[in-house]
Design an enzyme around this catalytic site. Sequence first.
Site, short mmCIF file in Angstrom:
data_model
loop_
_atom_site.label_atom_id
_atom_site.label_comp_id
_atom_site.label_asym_id
_atom_site.label_seq_id
_atom_site.Cartn_x
_atom_site.Cartn_y
_atom_site.Cartn_z
N GLY A 1 0.86 -1.26 0.19
CA GLY A 1 0.03 -0.15 0.07
C GLY A 1 0.80 1.28 0.00
O GLY A 1 0.22 2.26 0.53
N LEU B 116 -8.34 -8.40 -13.71
CA LEU B 116 -9.83 -8.15 -13.72
C LEU B 116 -10.49 -8.87 -14.96
O LEU B 116 -9.84 -8.87 -15.80
CB LEU B 116 -10.00 -6.67 -13.38
CG LEU B 116 -9.91 -6.11 -12.38
CD1 LEU B 116 -9.69 -4.59 -12.18
CD2 LEU B 116 -10.70 -6.52 -10.99
N HIS C 46 2.94 0.69 -13.28
CA HIS C 46 3.74 -0.58 -13.42
C HIS C 46 5.25 -0.45 -13.16
O HIS C 46 5.47 0.70 -13.77
CB HIS C 46 3.43 -1.08 -14.88
CG HIS C 46 4.09 -2.44 -15.18
ND1 HIS C 46 3.70 -3.60 -14.57
CD2 HIS C 46 5.34 -2.53 -15.85
CE1 HIS C 46 4.91 -4.46 -15.17
NE2 HIS C 46 5.52 -4.07 -15.83
N LEU D 296 10.42 5.19 -5.38
CA LEU D 296 10.48 6.59 -5.16
C LEU D 296 9.93 7.32 -6.08
O LEU D 296 8.95 8.30 -5.84
CB LEU D 296 11.86 6.83 -4.79
CG LEU D 296 12.54 6.53 -3.61
CD1 LEU D 296 13.97 7.18 -3.53
CD2 LEU D 296 11.71 7.18 -2.50
N GLU E 103 7.54 6.33 -8.41
CA GLU E 103 6.17 5.67 -8.39
C GLU E 103 5.28 6.58 -7.71
O GLU E 103 4.30 7.07 -8.00
CB GLU E 103 5.93 4.36 -8.12
CG GLU E 103 6.34 3.31 -8.97
CD GLU E 103 6.10 1.86 -8.35
OE1 GLU E 103 5.08 1.81 -8.11
OE2 GLU E 103 7.10 0.91 -8.73
C1 GRF Z 1 4.54 -1.20 -7.25
O1 GRF Z 1 5.82 -1.39 -7.55
C2 GRF Z 1 3.47 -1.33 -8.42
O2 GRF Z 1 4.22 -0.61 -9.34
C3 GRF Z 1 3.22 -2.57 -8.55
O3 GRF Z 1 3.15 -3.49 -7.29
C4 GRF Z 1 3.91 -2.41 -6.27
C5 GRF Z 1 2.93 -2.21 -5.24
O4 GRF Z 1 3.68 -1.87 -4.32
N1 GRF Z 1 2.05 -2.82 -9.56
P1 GRF Z 1 2.46 -0.95 -3.11
O5 GRF Z 1 1.77 -1.97 -2.76
O6 GRF Z 1 1.90 0.40 -3.58
O7 GRF Z 1 3.54 -0.50 -1.96
#
Ligand code: GRF
Length: 189
Positions: A14, A88, A104, A167, A169
């Site tokens: 999360g 989904l 992603h 970071l 993301e």
């Molecule tokens: C992230 O690396 C996201 O890109 C991928 O799954 C991971 C989720 O991390 N789809 P979090 O649960 O948001 O910490």
Amino acid sequence: MKKIQAAIFISGRGSNLESLIKSSRKKQSLVNIQLVISNNSKAKGLLIAKKYKIPLIYSFPKKNFEKKISKYLKNIDIICLAGFMQVLDSRFVKKWTRRLINIHPSYLPSFKGLNAQDQAIRAKAKYSGCTVHYVTSKIDSGKIILQKKVKILNKDNTESLSKKILLEEHMIYPKALQKIAKKILEKKS
Ligand code: GRF
């Protein structure tokens, strides 16, 4: 100020959920996160949702997930997948066309699918990154909304690269969501 109503789907840690919540609480945000749904009752992200007092928090098992959640999505403008580990079903994806987005951990179209950071290390790529994109029935292939490159150094391994990507993301997902919110609100007005 008018805001769009967002739902976040999670399965685990999360951290992206937290970055989305934090940015939605900023003054200029056009996003209200009213719903968090997990397909894993043990997801740490559920505790984050509670900590930030998200109004609606649910957890449902993967079986018939789409059916079970539909009644909670009535006034939702956009669904954000944030570490949501389930494909989904295509009817659901079709229904939410252009209103369902994902993050992603690679610079798409490279390294689609699972363990994207590990794929990049194994391929000895010079860079990877992260991408926010619309979800379609083809995995990690929908239109790109925002992406960011991350350099891979010789000393990097899957773990260090994952940290660097994460970071980024946390920066791009809120930005992408704000961009979409603007578009949705413009259409509505
Ligand atoms: C992230 O690396 C996201 O890109 C991928 O799954 C991971 C989720 O991390 N789809 P979090 O649960 O948001 O910490």
